[in-house]
Design a protein around this motif. Structure first.
Motif, PDB file in Angstrom:
ATOM      1  N   SER A   1       0.854  -1.196   0.000  1.00 41.22           N
ATOM      2  CA  SER A   1       0.000   0.000   0.000  1.00 41.22           C
ATOM      3  C   SER A   1       0.882   1.235   0.000  1.00 41.22           C
ATOM      4  CB  SER A   1      -0.936   0.008   1.213  1.00 41.22           C
ATOM      5  OG  SER A   1      -0.189   0.083   2.414  1.00 41.22           O
ATOM      6  N   ILE A   2       0.335   2.335  -0.552  1.00 38.20           N
ATOM      7  CA  ILE A   2       1.091   3.582  -0.716  1.00 38.20           C
ATOM      8  C   ILE A   2       0.305   4.722  -0.104  1.00 38.20           C
ATOM      9  CG2 ILE A   2       2.150   5.148  -2.389  1.00 38.20           C
ATOM     10  CD1 ILE A   2       2.246   2.847  -4.357  1.00 38.20           C
ATOM     11  N   LYS A   3       1.006   5.575   0.654  1.00 41.03           N
ATOM     12  CA  LYS A   3       0.415   6.807   1.162  1.00 41.03           C
ATOM     13  C   LYS A   3       0.444   7.842   0.047  1.00 41.03           C
ATOM     14  CE  LYS A   3      -0.976   9.879   4.232  1.00 41.03           C
ATOM     15  NZ  LYS A   3      -2.326   9.844   4.836  1.00 41.03           N
ATOM     16  N   LEU A   4      -0.716   8.258  -0.410  1.00 44.23           N
ATOM     17  CA  LEU A   4      -0.793   9.168  -1.546  1.00 44.23           C
ATOM     18  C   LEU A   4      -0.467  10.595  -1.121  1.00 44.23           C
ATOM     19  CD1 LEU A   4      -4.053   7.844  -3.253  1.00 44.23           C
ATOM     20  CD2 LEU A   4      -1.680   7.309  -3.843  1.00 44.23           C
ATOM     21  N   PRO A   5       0.198  11.374  -1.994  1.00 46.61           N
ATOM     22  CA  PRO A   5       0.411  12.792  -1.699  1.00 46.61           C
ATOM     23  C   PRO A   5      -0.905  13.546  -1.684  1.00 46.61           C
ATOM     24  CG  PRO A   5       1.131  12.283  -3.919  1.00 46.61           C
ATOM     25  CD  PRO A   5       0.804  10.976  -3.264  1.00 46.61           C
ATOM     26  N   ALA A   6      -0.879  14.732  -1.093  1.00 41.46           N
ATOM     27  CA  ALA A   6      -2.113  15.493  -0.873  1.00 41.46           C
ATOM     28  C   ALA A   6      -2.934  15.723  -2.148  1.00 41.46           C
ATOM     29  CB  ALA A   6      -1.767  16.822  -0.200  1.00 41.46           C
ATOM     30  N   PRO A   7      -2.339  16.115  -3.301  1.00 41.78           N
ATOM     31  CA  PRO A   7      -3.185  16.362  -4.487  1.00 41.78           C
ATOM     32  C   PRO A   7      -3.793  15.098  -5.087  1.00 41.78           C
ATOM     33  CG  PRO A   7      -1.072  17.504  -4.649  1.00 41.78           C
ATOM     34  CD  PRO A   7      -0.949  16.522  -3.532  1.00 41.78           C
ATOM     35  N   LEU A   8      -3.381  13.904  -4.663  1.00 38.35           N
ATOM     36  CA  LEU A   8      -3.868  12.664  -5.279  1.00 38.35           C
ATOM     37  C   LEU A   8      -4.662  11.807  -4.311  1.00 38.35           C
ATOM     38  CD1 LEU A   8      -0.648  11.637  -7.275  1.00 38.35           C
ATOM     39  CD2 LEU A   8      -2.656  12.862  -8.128  1.00 38.35           C
ATOM     40  N   THR A   9      -5.088  12.380  -3.207  1.00 38.34           N
ATOM     41  CA  THR A   9      -5.823  11.581  -2.225  1.00 38.34           C
ATOM     42  C   THR A   9      -7.166  11.086  -2.757  1.00 38.34           C
ATOM     43  OG1 THR A   9      -6.671  13.666  -1.319  1.00 38.34           O
ATOM     44  CG2 THR A   9      -4.754  12.673  -0.228  1.00 38.34           C
ATOM     45  N   HIS A  10      -7.693  11.716  -3.814  1.00 39.06           N
ATOM     46  CA  HIS A  10      -8.966  11.251  -4.376  1.00 39.06           C
ATOM     47  C   HIS A  10      -8.835   9.871  -5.029  1.00 39.06           C
ATOM     48  CE1 HIS A  10      -6.825  13.208  -7.700  1.00 39.06           C
ATOM     49  NE2 HIS A  10      -7.512  12.392  -8.496  1.00 39.06           N
ATOM     50  N   LEU A  11      -7.608   9.389  -5.256  1.00 37.63           N
ATOM     51  CA  LEU A  11      -7.402   8.072  -5.855  1.00 37.63           C
ATOM     52  C   LEU A  11      -7.327   6.962  -4.814  1.00 37.63           C
ATOM     53  CD1 LEU A  11      -4.666   8.994  -8.517  1.00 37.63           C
ATOM     54  CD2 LEU A  11      -7.115   8.645  -8.904  1.00 37.63           C
ATOM     55  N   ALA A  12      -7.432   7.309  -3.536  1.00 35.57           N
ATOM     56  CA  ALA A  12      -7.295   6.311  -2.469  1.00 35.57           C
ATOM     57  C   ALA A  12      -8.454   5.325  -2.501  1.00 35.57           C
ATOM     58  CB  ALA A  12      -7.223   7.004  -1.114  1.00 35.57           C
TER      59      ALA A  12
END
Length: 543
Positions: free
Chosen positions: A227-238
């Motif tokens: 699993s990967i912690k997404l950066p702030a601008p890409l959190t909608h892909l979680a």
């Protein structure tokens, strides 16, 4: 021997400080690939921006500027991602500075040789230690122009060094140059663009002890789920809570060192991860790495206790010879061939395979250490030093000295073997002089490289390379003891004093020469009267 330089002391090479293992990410879905590409491109752009800022700081860099860059990156990613990017940036800048310093030293070496050869008369022959003059006036003129060009490059490199400017290409200078030679590389513009973008992605995270499974950004569970912690601008892909994305259809299983990795993960100890894409094969890989505690190297005497294997490194093979603790060669020479042509992956595999066979043989013989030369051809590859010997320069450049030392130390540590590094001076010359001919038999073909392996092993053991010391002080007989430095006084099978051989004690005539002549069959027919005195026999008168 006044021209012989002082030899550096042998030492035990320190063990490896880190471990890295890799596994393929299989069965990725289209959404998994989309997320990995988006995260890599976003963080790669941040890394490029941070590297530009770090290069602009130059030697005026400070902790305040580092903290400021990290704060700016944290706004568009996370604190841990920002820390990983800034650390990678500093490592890349430091590597560029080291390469710049090596380039300056190479230019200085070339300028020194050019000035020396230009100062000599045309046609003057050189020696083993220094090159001679150039062979014609035309060559002298062209080399004088090259000297000016090198001096100009040196002055520019020194200015960059003093100003702290470095030149770094994220993605690689070689791949950037390939853009102008797509036909020769067999690539289309789209294929090159895809490879270029993949090389500039940033999908890596440093580990942190005490955190869950040793890494908060890229997390791998003991059962292999990634699993990967997404950066702030890409959190909608979680697809899971807390802004994380879990790869849905793939798990990793590290076959090599899997138990060691699992122990660290279950103990929440730091493990760093890196995800990268091989665009040529369209495959994704995950690399895990961690540091090992500093292990104290064993003393030199302990490494010598069980004997060593001396290894001479050549362009296409290792020449190895086993020596006992007293410096005596034992058994037959061994050669481990490899092919350093082709791609980097092929060369690396060939080197690993040769080292594996060498270490397996070392374990079978029961030695405690591998002796190898501490080679560095940094100043030996210049065109000015070797002139038209292009093949020889390519030969030297092809020997992987740095990668060889790193791999040998790492692989030998796993086998419980020490690595002793020795000064490479005169090993081939003295080995061939003192060991090649005495050990050559009708059933054993000794090369100069095999003899160099013996010289390397004896130097690692602390023995002189030559086979015997100077003659005894009284005369050439053995009145004061046998002339040997190959065995300790109490060693079993030690060569003792020479037995008494009847007959004359001169080199020009072997023992019992008269007896040997009497029993020897002559090879040529000669007049037997030549060995007799001239006596006239009486005539036999008959009626």
């Amino acid at each position: 021997m006044g021209g012989v330089r002082e030899l550096a002391a042998s030492f035990v090479a320190p063990g490896p400080s880190g471990v890295a293992v890799r596994d393929r990410l299989k069965h990725l879905t289209a959404q998994d690939v989309h997320v990995l590409r988006a995260v890599g491109a976003h963080q790669g752009a941040l890394a490029s921006r941070d590297l530009k800022a770090r290069c602009a700081d130059g030697p005026d860099h400070s902790t305040e500027s580092w903290a400021g860059r990290k704060r700016e990156l944290t706004k568009v990613s996370s604190s841990r991602i920002a820390g990983a990017i800034t650390k990678a940036t500093h490592d890349q800048w430091a590597l560029a500075r080291r390469c710049q310093a090596a380039h300056i030293r190479s230019l200085e070496a070339g300028i020194k040789v050019l000035k020396h050869r230009l100062s000599l008369p045309v046609g003057e022959k050189g020696t083993k230690r220094a090159p001679g003059g150039y062979r014609s006036r035309g060559e002298w003129f062209h080399k004088s122009r090259r000297l000016k060009a090198l001096e100009h490059r040196h002055a520019a490199a020194v200015r960059d060094w003093q100003a702290g400017w470095v030149r770094v290409v994220r993605g690689g200078k070689r791949l950037l140059t390939t853009r102008h030679h797509l036909a020769e590389a067999g690539l289309t513009e789209g294929e090159w663009r895809e490879r270029w973008e993949a090389e500039r992605w940033f999908l890596a995270a440093d580990g942190e002890s005490g955190k869950r499974y040793g890494n908060e950004t890229i997390r791998v569970t003991p059962d292999g789920q990634v699993s990967i912690k997404l950066p702030a601008p890409l959190t909608h892909l979680a697809n899971t809570k807390h802004g994380r994305y879990t790869l849905t259809s793939t798990t990793v299983a590290f076959t090599h060192r899997g138990v060691e990795w699992a122990d660290r993960v279950e103990g929440n100890r730091a493990v760093a991860y890196r995800i990268h894409c091989d665009t040529a094969k369209d495959r994704w890989y995950l690399t895990a790495s961690w540091q090992r505690p500093a292990v104290q190297t064993i003393p030199l005497q302990a490494a010598r206790a069980g004997g060593v294997i001396g290894v001479d490194t050549n362009a296409d093979h290792f020449a190895a010879y086993r020596l006992d603790p007293h410096g005596n060669p034992a058994g037959e020479p061994h050669r481990f061939a490899y092919d350093l042509t082709g791609t980097a992956h092929h060369r690396d595999a060939q080197l690993r395979h040769a080292l594996t066979r060498l270490l397996h043989w070392a374990k079978q013989t029961g030695v405690t250490a591998i002796a190898i030369e501490d080679l560095d051809f940094g100043a030996e590859k210049t065109r000015e030093k070797h002139g038209r010997r292009k093949r020889f320069r390519q030969l030297i450049s092809g020997i992987p000295t740095g990668k060889l030392k790193a791999r040998l130390v790492s692989m030998a540590a796993e086998q419980g073997l020490a690595v002793i590094a020795v000064d490479p001076a005169y090993t081939s010359m003295w080995g061939g002089q003192h060991w090649q001919k005495p050990l050559t038999t009708p059933h054993r073909k000794m090369s100069r490289h095999d003899a160099a392996g013996i010289a390397i092993g004896r130097r690692a053991l602390g023995h002189p390379i030559r086979r015997r010391t100077a003659p005894p002080p009284h005369d050439r007989s053995d009145r004061v003891g046998h002339r040997t430095v190959q065995a300790a006084p109490g060693a079993r099978g030690r060569e003792g004093t020479r037995p008494r051989i009847p007959g004359p004690r001169i080199r020009s005539e072997p023992p019992d020469a008269a007896r040997m002549r009497a029993t020897r069959t002559p090879k040529t027919v000669r007049d037997v009267r030549s060995d007799q005195a001239w006596v006239q026999d009486s005539l036999l008168l008959t009626e």
